[in-house]
Each structure stands twice: as structure tokens, then as C-alpha cells.
Design a protein around this motif. Structure first.
Motif, PDB file in Angstrom:
ATOM      1  N   ALA A 170     -22.220  -2.522  -1.864  1.00 13.53           N
ATOM      2  CA  ALA A 170     -21.495  -1.443  -1.194  1.00 13.53           C
ATOM      3  C   ALA A 170     -20.453  -2.014  -0.245  1.00 13.53           C
ATOM      4  N   ALA A 171     -20.840  -3.049   0.486  1.00 13.18           N
ATOM      5  CA  ALA A 171     -19.898  -3.664   1.411  1.00 13.18           C
ATOM      6  C   ALA A 171     -18.697  -4.219   0.661  1.00 13.18           C
ATOM      7  N   ARG A 172     -18.988  -4.820  -0.502  1.00 13.95           N
ATOM      8  CA  ARG A 172     -17.903  -5.415  -1.289  1.00 13.95           C
ATOM      9  C   ARG A 172     -16.921  -4.330  -1.741  1.00 13.95           C
ATOM     10  N   THR A 173     -17.458  -3.215  -2.146  1.00 19.37           N
ATOM     11  CA  THR A 173     -16.598  -2.109  -2.583  1.00 19.37           C
ATOM     12  C   THR A 173     -15.703  -1.642  -1.436  1.00 19.37           C
ATOM     13  N   ILE A 174     -16.314  -1.487  -0.284  1.00 22.14           N
ATOM     14  CA  ILE A 174     -15.547  -1.002   0.868  1.00 22.14           C
ATOM     15  C   ILE A 174     -14.531  -2.042   1.320  1.00 22.14           C
ATOM     16  N   VAL A 175     -14.957  -3.284   1.384  1.00 17.03           N
ATOM     17  CA  VAL A 175     -14.063  -4.343   1.860  1.00 17.03           C
ATOM     18  C   VAL A 175     -12.872  -4.502   0.915  1.00 17.03           C
ATOM     19  N   ARG A 176     -13.140  -4.452  -0.373  1.00 11.58           N
ATOM     20  CA  ARG A 176     -12.032  -4.563  -1.340  1.00 11.58           C
ATOM     21  C   ARG A 176     -11.075  -3.394  -1.201  1.00 11.58           C
ATOM     22  N   ASP A 177     -11.647  -2.248  -0.943  1.00  8.40           N
ATOM     23  CA  ASP A 177     -10.815  -1.064  -0.758  1.00  8.40           C
ATOM     24  C   ASP A 177      -9.938  -1.235   0.488  1.00  8.40           C
ATOM     25  N   VAL A 178     -10.533  -1.693   1.565  1.00 12.75           N
ATOM     26  CA  VAL A 178      -9.781  -1.836   2.812  1.00 12.75           C
ATOM     27  C   VAL A 178      -8.731  -2.938   2.697  1.00 12.75           C
ATOM     28  N   ARG A 229      -8.027   1.006   6.094  1.00 13.50           N
ATOM     29  CA  ARG A 229      -7.088   0.654   5.031  1.00 13.50           C
ATOM     30  C   ARG A 229      -5.646   0.792   5.524  1.00 13.50           C
ATOM     31  N   SER A 230      -5.385   1.842   6.286  1.00 12.19           N
ATOM     32  CA  SER A 230      -4.018   2.038   6.761  1.00 12.19           C
ATOM     33  C   SER A 230      -3.639   0.998   7.807  1.00 12.19           C
ATOM     34  N   ARG A 231      -4.628   0.435   8.484  1.00 14.18           N
ATOM     35  CA  ARG A 231      -4.329  -0.590   9.491  1.00 14.18           C
ATOM     36  C   ARG A 231      -4.186  -1.974   8.871  1.00 14.18           C
ATOM     37  N   ASN A 232      -4.693  -2.134   7.653  1.00 11.47           N
ATOM     38  CA  ASN A 232      -4.746  -3.456   7.036  1.00 11.47           C
ATOM     39  C   ASN A 232      -3.365  -4.103   6.927  1.00 11.47           C
ATOM     40  N   ALA A 233      -2.375  -3.293   6.595  1.00 10.23           N
ATOM     41  CA  ALA A 233      -1.035  -3.863   6.430  1.00 10.23           C
ATOM     42  C   ALA A 233      -0.515  -4.441   7.747  1.00 10.23           C
ATOM     43  N   GLU A 234      -0.928  -3.830   8.855  1.00  5.68           N
ATOM     44  CA  GLU A 234      -0.475  -4.346  10.150  1.00  5.68           C
ATOM     45  C   GLU A 234      -1.225  -5.620  10.537  1.00  5.68           C
ATOM     46  N   LEU A 235      -2.478  -5.683  10.154  1.00  9.01           N
ATOM     47  CA  LEU A 235      -3.290  -6.845  10.532  1.00  9.01           C
ATOM     48  C   LEU A 235      -3.031  -8.054   9.631  1.00  9.01           C
ATOM     49  N   ALA A 236      -2.680  -7.788   8.376  1.00  7.85           N
ATOM     50  CA  ALA A 236      -2.614  -8.868   7.379  1.00  7.85           C
ATOM     51  C   ALA A 236      -1.744 -10.048   7.811  1.00  7.85           C
ATOM     52  N   VAL A 292       2.337 -15.953  18.458  1.00 11.23           N
ATOM     53  CA  VAL A 292       2.702 -14.530  18.435  1.00 11.23           C
ATOM     54  C   VAL A 292       3.611 -14.255  19.630  1.00 11.23           C
ATOM     55  N   PRO A 293       4.751 -13.621  19.408  1.00 12.83           N
ATOM     56  CA  PRO A 293       5.614 -13.306  20.555  1.00 12.83           C
ATOM     57  C   PRO A 293       4.824 -12.571  21.642  1.00 12.83           C
ATOM     58  N   LEU A 294       5.161 -12.918  22.876  1.00 12.80           N
ATOM     59  CA  LEU A 294       4.357 -12.416  24.004  1.00 12.80           C
ATOM     60  C   LEU A 294       4.216 -10.900  23.984  1.00 12.80           C
ATOM     61  N   ARG A 295       5.311 -10.237  23.676  1.00 12.91           N
ATOM     62  CA  ARG A 295       5.305  -8.773  23.718  1.00 12.91           C
ATOM     63  C   ARG A 295       4.374  -8.190  22.657  1.00 12.91           C
ATOM     64  N   GLU A 296       4.210  -8.908  21.551  1.00 13.21           N
ATOM     65  CA  GLU A 296       3.363  -8.398  20.460  1.00 13.21           C
ATOM     66  C   GLU A 296       1.872  -8.579  20.729  1.00 13.21           C
ATOM     67  N   ARG A 297       1.556  -9.458  21.668  1.00 10.14           N
ATOM     68  CA  ARG A 297       0.143  -9.818  21.817  1.00 10.14           C
ATOM     69  C   ARG A 297      -0.703  -8.634  22.270  1.00 10.14           C
ATOM     70  N   SER A 298      -0.152  -7.850  23.165  1.00  8.58           N
ATOM     71  CA  SER A 298      -0.915  -6.702  23.629  1.00  8.58           C
ATOM     72  C   SER A 298      -1.112  -5.695  22.497  1.00  8.58           C
ATOM     73  N   GLN A 299      -0.062  -5.528  21.695  1.00  9.01           N
ATOM     74  CA  GLN A 299      -0.179  -4.601  20.552  1.00  9.01           C
ATOM     75  C   GLN A 299      -1.198  -5.118  19.552  1.00  9.01           C
ATOM     76  N   LEU A 300      -1.179  -6.436  19.333  1.00  9.25           N
ATOM     77  CA  LEU A 300      -2.152  -7.016  18.405  1.00  9.25           C
ATOM     78  C   LEU A 300      -3.563  -6.860  18.963  1.00  9.25           C
ATOM     79  N   GLN A 301      -3.690  -7.061  20.241  1.00  5.14           N
ATOM     80  CA  GLN A 301      -5.001  -6.873  20.868  1.00  5.14           C
ATOM     81  C   GLN A 301      -5.484  -5.435  20.665  1.00  5.14           C
ATOM     82  N   ARG A 302      -4.562  -4.493  20.788  1.00  7.06           N
ATOM     83  CA  ARG A 302      -4.925  -3.089  20.591  1.00  7.06           C
ATOM     84  C   ARG A 302      -5.378  -2.857  19.149  1.00  7.06           C
ATOM     85  N   LEU A 303      -4.622  -3.433  18.200  1.00  2.00           N
ATOM     86  CA  LEU A 303      -4.998  -3.292  16.793  1.00  2.00           C
ATOM     87  C   LEU A 303      -6.398  -3.850  16.542  1.00  2.00           C
ATOM     88  N   VAL A 304      -6.654  -5.012  17.118  1.00  2.00           N
ATOM     89  CA  VAL A 304      -7.966  -5.640  16.923  1.00  2.00           C
ATOM     90  C   VAL A 304      -9.065  -4.767  17.523  1.00  2.00           C
TER      91      VAL A 304
END
Lengths: 205, 692
Positions: free
Chosen positions: A35-43, A107-114, A138-150
Motif C-alpha cells: 500500500a505504501a508503495r502504491t501511495i509513494v509512487r502516486d505521490v 502529489r501537488s507539492r511534489n513538483a515543488e519539492l523535487a 539554496v538562495p537565502l530568500r528561498e530557504r524559508s519557503q523551502l522550510q515551509r514546504l517541508v
């Protein structure tokens, strides 16, 4: 001598009886992994390799059973004494409105994290979550946004593990589910992604 | 030991190891003069340790010359060990009391730094036991400026004014006795002021200017780019006085990012700062007062602050924030990311204070005005909130109040209300009944008391739902609009990890009948997929009113039944089982219009206008004996049933009665629920069929 024989019989019966009640299915590890594999592949939007469709018979986990390779005769006896129903593989429910929405959210966040997973700024932690690895590039300004994504990703993952456990009416499975996912995230991670090995060291696939 | 005693000690050591050589004139045959060489094997003092110290005084012509060399000189930190020290003075002013040199040159080498014939001026007053010196900054770490000082009296006073020191080089030298958790890649520092170690308590005053500073820790979680700041550092008997002002550049301190061009200047000050022993490797400090101001609109100050073991052990903190919109964006949003408040926007202002003792909050007072927040996902918002709150860990606080001018929850407008309450050390009590207007009704709480004990939270609750208009509610929720009132009594409310559970019955008076809601449970109200579970008993709804409301064509009669385990996810049915039909007792007049039959046919996927061509078109309506529809919904599939099953697997939705007899029969038991809803809406929104 007769007493010894009687003792042996008693011991054998007692042993078989006690062995019979030691087989319990505590967590459907194989089903959870599938089940995890199915979900992870989907994401992660990983394509299923041909011939690797989900549905393969998962194996039950047991605790306290005697390995059959050591005592084949006992295993043979157990095979016949244990009711078939109790050895059947339990199913794991991974469909619920909340789970589906969490999957869609991830899944919708994956493209941003990839890109960050590929660059090694972040990686798949050994605990089933995404972890910060090295933000130096990572550019300094992006780090906070990346932290938020994480943080948002980890909140979704936390909720996903909890919801799967809840969907199966087994809240106590949450830790097992998270540990299963932790392995599968790494297994299914595309080449180049960073992950933590069992010792907590960062490695690149 | 007194300084005089130390001096004696020094001399005794020195004399013990000095060998004196006097060389007669003639060492320099070209000119008349003589030379005196002193070779000191070791000179030891508690502040320095010199090895292979050699001094030479030579007279050539009328100008005496002085040269000093040491292979190794150990000075107090941060200078540490100096090697290959050479001091050359070509012209010494020498009197009985003074030995001075205006143009000496100093060469030395230390860890990470070196001087190569750096200019130096010194004046040794042997009677006073002091040395004055001054020198242009010898170019160390690319700096420029001047240094002067006075050594003697058991200490040193150093005055300096140096600019443009390369911070990266300085930190690499090891001269800064602090192990920084970050590495500095670029940046300059200018420093002016003095250090004085002569008094009982060493004193220092430094004015610092840092420019274009780049630093980062190994993981990039604490980093700065192009950072500029200025500040002062004063050290006295009471500790350090620190003032710093950050004006340009940007910093990232996980999880916060601040660009000072956007944020405005940030000023930090600490008074009487003293470092205290670390606890579990966490450095500790105490400050009599501290203050941080942000862009002129936010100020946080503290008094008697003691930080130890990675937590604030004691202190009083006051805050005054007049731009919660900015503070929320810069500080709250990154901190709350991943929670239901993660994208919340704030506005308004707040001030208050917090008292901490023994590492725990002991008392708090806060007030706010013009407070607004919205979650950014249209789940909740409030505007124009004002109020104050007071809490103490030792006694029940005074009355607190929360006023909200307006708000919105999941699209439902919330009107103005105020809540008066008291905070207990570990609890909350409503002082007077609370009513939250929603549409023209809303939930009311007559009494509420929450107390957290060793066995978990306990809630005493008494409240209800004042009748609110279903017409407005359904319109806002985007459901088919119909009239009615929703009201109820809520005897108990439970909240746990599985969500909010309402114990009691909610009564919906609608369509001249009743719907009694029970088993209401709400989960993830503001989460990714809010869920609402409820069951309902439906009693004698007037079908005439119902079909008029939904514009389905007129049907007369009554409808009763039950809805079991309705699960709404984001207000969309995800699972339920229901069956609604004509009640057996007192079913009343039962007529169904031709248009209703047509619409039922259309909803069921039949041929529109099926009746138009038949002779039945001459009738406006028909009698029926009973009607009903049920559905077991799971996901998007609804397994339908009617009032009776037929042998071919079909089922009767409307069973005719009398003549002309008309029956509506369903053939498809597995119904696509979204498609069914779409057709229902199409019928409601489409033109009324023409009955000929």
C-alpha cells in the motif's frame, strides 16, 4: 521409563498447544508495504514497472513462532493445527476521503519539492519524513519557503500515517505504518535523490 | 600576591638566568661606540613568558640603538604564543628615567598572523613602570587605522580606531577567543574604542561597524548575506552593555528569513549582560534588561532575564506590536507552517507582558485591538477583534474579554459577539453566557468550564443552537435552497484526538416536519479534509414544500425515514445510507404532478417528455399510494432502492394509486452519485417542462 514417555507426551502436547496460540498477526507488513508503495509512487509520480502490479500475496508477520527451518516437524504440525483463517493475510485499507486528499495534496507539492530533493538541500529521512540536509546552495530568500514546504509535507505525511491507521481501526499501527513508509520512500525515490540510511548518514541514490 | 611582590618574583627569575656581556668599543671599527648585549634565557611572569630573550643597546656616534629579540613569547589570550619577535629601534631617546623610540619597527609571527617591520612608537617610563606606545595599524587582516596604548600598573589600556578588517581572515587567525557556530565567508569590521585591564574589573568600550557580512553554518540553517550592522559593546563592573542595529542585508535563522530592506532597522540592546555557567552544554547568561525593536513598530523588552539550559529560566517580558500584519508574515507564518494556522494572515496590534520563573510561565496579561486573522484557505477569519486576557498560575485571574466584530467559518458569516471569561491556573471558565451569531441564529453556550487535571481535561458544558435560517445556510453552502430552521440543545461536547463530538440532539424544523440530528462528530475541522459525521431521523416532511423549494415539480404528501452514518467530507457526501418514503401512518393527500414525474424521469435518465405524447398529458397530476427512495452511498456509487422490488431487479420509486395509475420504476440500482446530483441540479436550473 513409562513416566519418561508420559512426560514426553505431555511436553509435546503442551508445546504444540502453546505453539498454536503464539501465531498472531500484529501488523500486515507486506500489505502495508504494498500500500505504501502504491501511495509513494502516486505521490512521486513514479511509473509502475511492468509486471510489478500491486496485488501480490502479502505475507503475515508473526511473533513467537518457531522457525520451520529449525524444526520442520513442528512446522508441519503447526500447519495442520492452525486454522487457515488465522493465517490469512489481512488487508490494509488505504482509501478514505482524508487519505485521498492527503495524497492529492502531497502529489501537488511534489513538483515543488523535487528540485530540492535532487540537489540535496533536503532528503528523505529515515523516520518517514522529509528532512533538511544542506541549504547552503539554496538562495537565502528561498530557504524559508523551502522550510515551509517541508513542514507542510511533514504535516501531510504525519496525517497520512495517522489516517491509514485510523482507516483500519488500528491507531496503534501508526508507528509501523510510518516505519514502512520510511523504507518505501527511499526505495521508490528517483535516482539522484538524497536519503538517510539506517545509521542516519546521508546518501544519494 | 601584590603587584610589587609579582615584580620581585619576576626580577628574581630574571636575574637567576641572565648572563651579562659587556663588549668594549671596537665592535664597529668604522665608528666609535660600544655595544651592550643582554642574553636572558627565560623571563617568566604571570602575564607573559619569554624564551631566549636578547637585548642589545649600542651607541654608534651620538644615537643609541636598541634591538630586542625573543624566540618565543607567550602572552595572555587571545594573542597567545608569538614567535620570532624582533623589535628594532634605530634611535633611542635614553635618559635615566625614560627609554623612548619614535620610529621602531616590530616583526613577529603568531598563529594566523604576522607583522613585518611594522612601525611602532614607544616610551618606557622606567620609574613609573609603564610603556606608552602607538602605531599605525600594521595592515593585519587588511585593516587600516591606528592603535595606541599604555602598559603598566598591572595592566594595559589599548585605544584603537581600525576600519576595514577582513572578518574572515581575523576569524581564521584564532585571535578571536570565541568559537562561532558559523563560518564567515566575507565581511569587514571597523572597530574603535578601548580596552583597559588596569583596574580591578577590566573595562572595554568598542564601537563596531560590520559591512557586507556573509556567514553560514554547515547546513545553511543560520546564514546571512550582505549584512550591515553597527553597535557598541561596553564592559564594566556590571557586565556588558550591548547595542546593535541591523540595517542592511538579509539573514536566515531557521525558520525565519528577514530582509532588512523590507523589515526596516532592527535594534537590539542588552544591559548588564553576564555569562553564567553553562548547563548541559547550553551557554547561559543573565541580563538586567534587554530590548528588541523592529522597524519602529514592534518592541519586545525584558527585565531580569536569566537564560540557562536552553530555556528562559526567569524574567519579565513586555511586548508592544503595532503591525501584526508584518510580524505575522515575518515571524508567525514560518513558525506555524504545517499547522492549521500555517498560512494565516494577521492584522491589528497587541501589547502585554509575561512573567517567567523557574523556567515556567507564571503570569500573563495581554490585550489587543483591531485584531484580524484569516487562514488564507477560506476556512476561518475574524475581523475587528479587541480584548484582554489575564492569567496566573497561582490564582483565578480577573475577568477577561474577547470581542469579535465579525468573522467567517467555512463560508458561514459570524456576527459580532463578545465572550467574558476567566482563566484559571489550569482551566477556563465562561463568566456569562456566550452567543455567537451565525446568520440569523447561532450556537450559544450557557456555561462552560474546562479544567486540566492529572487525568486529562474535564469539560462542563451546557449550550444549544439558536434557530438559524436554513434558507440562508443552504444558499451559502451552495446547496439547494430551502426554508426552515435549525435549532437544538447540546448537553455535552467532547473533544479528543478523534475530533469534536456533540452529545445531544439537534432539531431541524424544515418543510413542516422535523429532522433530528444525532451522533454529530467533526474531525479535522480546519484540516486538509474536514469531516462531519451525523445521523438523522426524518419525520413527516411536507413534500409540497420540499418539491417547491427544489423546484422539482409539485408533489403532495409526507416523507419520513432515516439517514444513517452520513459522512460529509468538505461538505460533500462521501458515505451514507438513507431511505425516505411515504409514512404508513397518516400519509395525507398524495398527488404527484406531471412535471414532477417528468423531472423524476429526467433525473433517472429516462426520456424527457415521455408523458407528453401519451394520453396522460391531459392530467395535471396523479394520485399515488406511496413513494420512496433509498441509497447506500459509498464513494461515488449509490446503490439505490425504492418502496418495492420487482422480480426483474428493478424497483418502484412511485407506486400509483387509483386511476389513471402511474408508476415510476428504477432499473439501475448502481447509480453514479455525482451524475445524479448533476441531473438534479440540471432539473432545478432548467426550464420547466411544457405540459400539453
Amino acid at each position: 521409563m513409562r513416566a519418561l514417555r508420559r512426560m514426553s507426551v505431555v511436553f509435546l502436547v503442551a508445546f504444540l498447544a502453546s505453539a498454536c496460540v503464539t501465531i498472531h498477526i500484529y501488523f500486515p507488513a507486506a500489505a502495508a508495504e504494498e500500500a505504501a508503495r502504491t501511495i509513494v509512487r502516486d505521490v512521486l509520480e513514479v511509473q509502475d514497472p511492468p509486471g510489478n502490479e500491486p496485488g501480490a500475496a502479502p505475507e503475515p508477520t508473526s511473533r513467537g513462532g518457531t522457525p520451520s527451518s529449525i524444526l520442520p516437524a513442528v512446522a508441519w504440525a503447526l500447519d495442520r493445527l492452525v486454522a487457515p483463517a488465522s493465517a490469512q493475510t489481512p488487508d490494509l485499507r488505504v482509501e478514505s476521503p482524508a487519505i485521498n486528499r492527503l495524497r492529492a495534496s502531497m502529489r501537488s507539492r511534489n513538483a515543488e519539492l523535487a528540485p530540492y530533493l535532487r540537489s540535496g538541500a533536503i532528503g528523505f529521512g529515515r523516520d518517514g519524513y522529509v528532512a533538511i540536509r544542506d541549504l547552503s546552495d539554496v538562495p537565502l530568500r528561498e530557504r524559508s519557503q523551502l522550510q515551509r514546504l517541508v513542514n507542510e509535507e511533514n504535516a501531510d505525511r504525519r496525517a497520512l500515517y495517522r489516517e491509514i491507521a485510523r482507516a483500519n481501526d488500528r491507531p496503534d499501527w501508526e508507528t509501523n505504518i510510518r516505519e514502512t513508509f520510511a523504507r518505501v520512500w527511499v526505495d521508490e525515490a528517483p535516482s539522484g535523490y538524497w536519503y538517510q540510511d539506517a545509521g542516519g548518514n546521508w546518501r544519494q541514490k | 600576591m601584590t603587584s610589587a611582590a609579582r615584580g620581585r618574583c619576576l626580577r628574581a627569575l630574571a636575574l637567576a638566568s641572565i648572563s651579562l656581556l659587556a663588549t668594549s668599543p671596537g665592535a664597529a671599527p668604522a665608528e666609535a661606540g660600544f655595544q651592550l648585549d643582554l642574553d636572558v634565557g627565560a623571563m617568566v611572569h604571570e602575564t607573559f613568558d619569554a624564551r631566549n630573550l636578547r637585548a642589545r643597546v649600542s651607541w654608534v656616534g651620538r644615537e643609541p640603538r636598541f634591538d630586542l629579540q625573543a624566540d618565543r613569547l607567550r602572552l595572555p589570550d587571545p594573542v597567545g604564543v608569538v614567535e620570532d619577535l624582533r623589535l628594532n629601534c634605530p634611535r633611542v631617546e635614553m635618559t635615566a628615567r625614560r627609554l623612548a623610540c619614535a620610529d621602531a619597527r616590530l616583526t613577529a609571527r603568531g598563529a594566523g598572523w604576522g607583522l613585518d617591520a611594522a612601525a611602532l612608537r614607544f616610551d618606557w617610563d622606567r620609574e613609573a613602570g609603564s610603556v606608552r606606545f602607538s602605531a599605525p595599524w600594521p595592515g593585519l587582516f587588511r585593516g587600516q587605522g591606528r592603535v595606541s596604548g599604555l602598559a603598566g600598573g598591572g595592566g594595559l589600556r589599548l585605544d584603537f580606531d581600525v576600519a576595514g578588517i577582513d572578518l574572515s581572515l581575523l576569524l581564521q587567525s584564532g585571535l578571536v577567543p570565541v568559537e562561532l557556530p558559523v563560518s564567515v565567508d566575507a565581511g569587514t569590521v571597523g572597530v574603535s574604542g578601548h580596552i583597559d585591564t588596569r583596574g580591578r574589573v577590566p573595562g572595554a568600550q568598542l564601537d563596531l561597524t560590520v559591512a557586507a557580512l556573509d556567514f553560514s553554518d554547515p547546513a545553511g540553517l543560520r546564514a546571512a548575506e550582505d549584512l550591515s550592522m553597527s553597535g557598541t559593546l561596553v564592559h564594566g563592573a556590571a557586565g556588558y552593555e550591548v547595542q546593535a542595529r541591523f540595517t542592511e542585508g538579509a539573514v536566515f535563522f531557521e525558520p525565519w528569513f528577514l530582509d532588512f530592506a523590507e523589515v526596516g532597522p532592527v535594534a537590539v540592546s542588552l544591559s548588564s549582560l553576564q555569562f553564567i555557567p553553562s548547563v548541559a552544554d547550553h551557554p547561559g547568561w543573565h541580563a538586567a534588561s534587554a530590548e528588541v525593536t523592529l522597524g519602529g513598530h514592534t518592541r519586545v523588552s525584558g527585565t531580569d532575564l536569566r537564560y540557562s539550559g536552553a530555556r528562559l529560566e526567569q524574567g519579565g517580558i513586555e511586548w508592544n506590536a503595532r503591525r501584526l500584519d508584518l510580524v505575522g508574515t515575518w515571524f508567525a507564518e514560518p513558525l506555524l507552517a504545517g499547522t492549521i494556522l500555517g498560512r494565516t494572515r494577521f492584522e491589528g496590534e497587541t501589547h502585554g507582558w509575561l512573567q517567567v520563573s523557574g523556567g515556567w510561565a507564571r503570569a500573563l496579561e495581554a490585550s489587543w485591538q483591531g485584531l484580524g486573522l484569516s487562514d488564507g484557505l477560506d476556512r476561518f477569519a475574524l475581523q475587528g477583534s479587541a480584548g484582554n486576557v489575564a492569567w496566573s498560575d497561582s490564582e483565578v485571574g480577573p475577568e477577561s474579554v474577547l470581542y469579535v466584530a465579525s468573522g467567517e467559518v467555512l463560508g458561514l458569516p459570524v456576527g459580532a459577539f463578545d465572550m467574558r471569561f476567566q482563566l484559571e491556573p489550569r482551566g477556563f471558565r465562561l463568566v456569562e453566557p456566550l452567543f455567537v451569531p451565525v446568520l440569523d441564529g447561532g450556537p450559544g453556550v450557557d456555561s462552560f468550564h474546562l479544567s486540566v487535571g492529572p487525568d486529562g481535561p474535564e469539560i462542563e458544558f451546557e449550550g444549544g443552537l439558536r434557530a438559524l435560517s436554513l434558507e440562508l445556510l443552504t444558499e451559502i453552502l451552495g446547496w439547494p435552497r430551502f426554508a426552515g430552521r435549525l435549532a437544538g440543545i447540546i448537553p455535552r461536547v467532547f473533544y479528543d484526538a478523534d475530533g469534536l463530538r456533540v452529545d445531544g440532539l439537534l432539531l431541524v424544523r424544515v418543510f413542516d416536519g422535523e429532522v433530528v440530528l444525532s451522533g454529530l462528530r467533526i474531525r479535522n475541522l480546519f484540516g486538509v479534509a474536514p469531516e462531519l459525521e451525523v445521523s438523522a431521523k426524518v419525520r413527516r416532511l411536507d413534500l409540497d414544500l420540499l418539491t417547491s423549494a427544489f423546484d422539482l415539480g409539485r408533489v403532495e404528501g409526507r416523507l419520513s425515514g432515516a439517514v444513517e452514518n452520513l459522512l460529509l467530507v468538505e461538505w460533500v457526501p462521501e458515505r451514507m445510507g438513507f431511505f425516505l418514503s411515504t409514512p404508513e401512518e397518516d400519509p395525507g393527500r398524495r398527488r404527484i404532478s406531471q412535471r414532477a414525474v417528468e423531472n423524476l424521469t429526467a433525473i433517472g435518465g429516462g426520456v424527457e417528455g415521455a408523458l407528453a405524447a401519451a394520453f396522460l398529458r391531459i392530467f395535471d397530476d396523479f394520485a399515488y399510494s406511496r413513494l420512496g427512495f433509498g441509497c447506500e452511498l459509498e464513494g461515488e456509487v449509490c446503490v439505490a432502492k425504492g418502496v418495492a422490488d420487482l422480480q426483474d431487479g428493478s424497483f418502484i420509486l412511485v407506486q400509483g394509486g387509483g386511476l389513471p395509475r402511474i408508476e415510476v420504476i428504477g432499473h439501475n440500482r448502481r447509480v453514479d452519485w455525482p451524475e445524479l446530483v448533476r441531473r438534479l441540479n440540471a432539473v432545478r436550473e432548467g426550464p420547466a417542462p411544457v405540459v400539453q
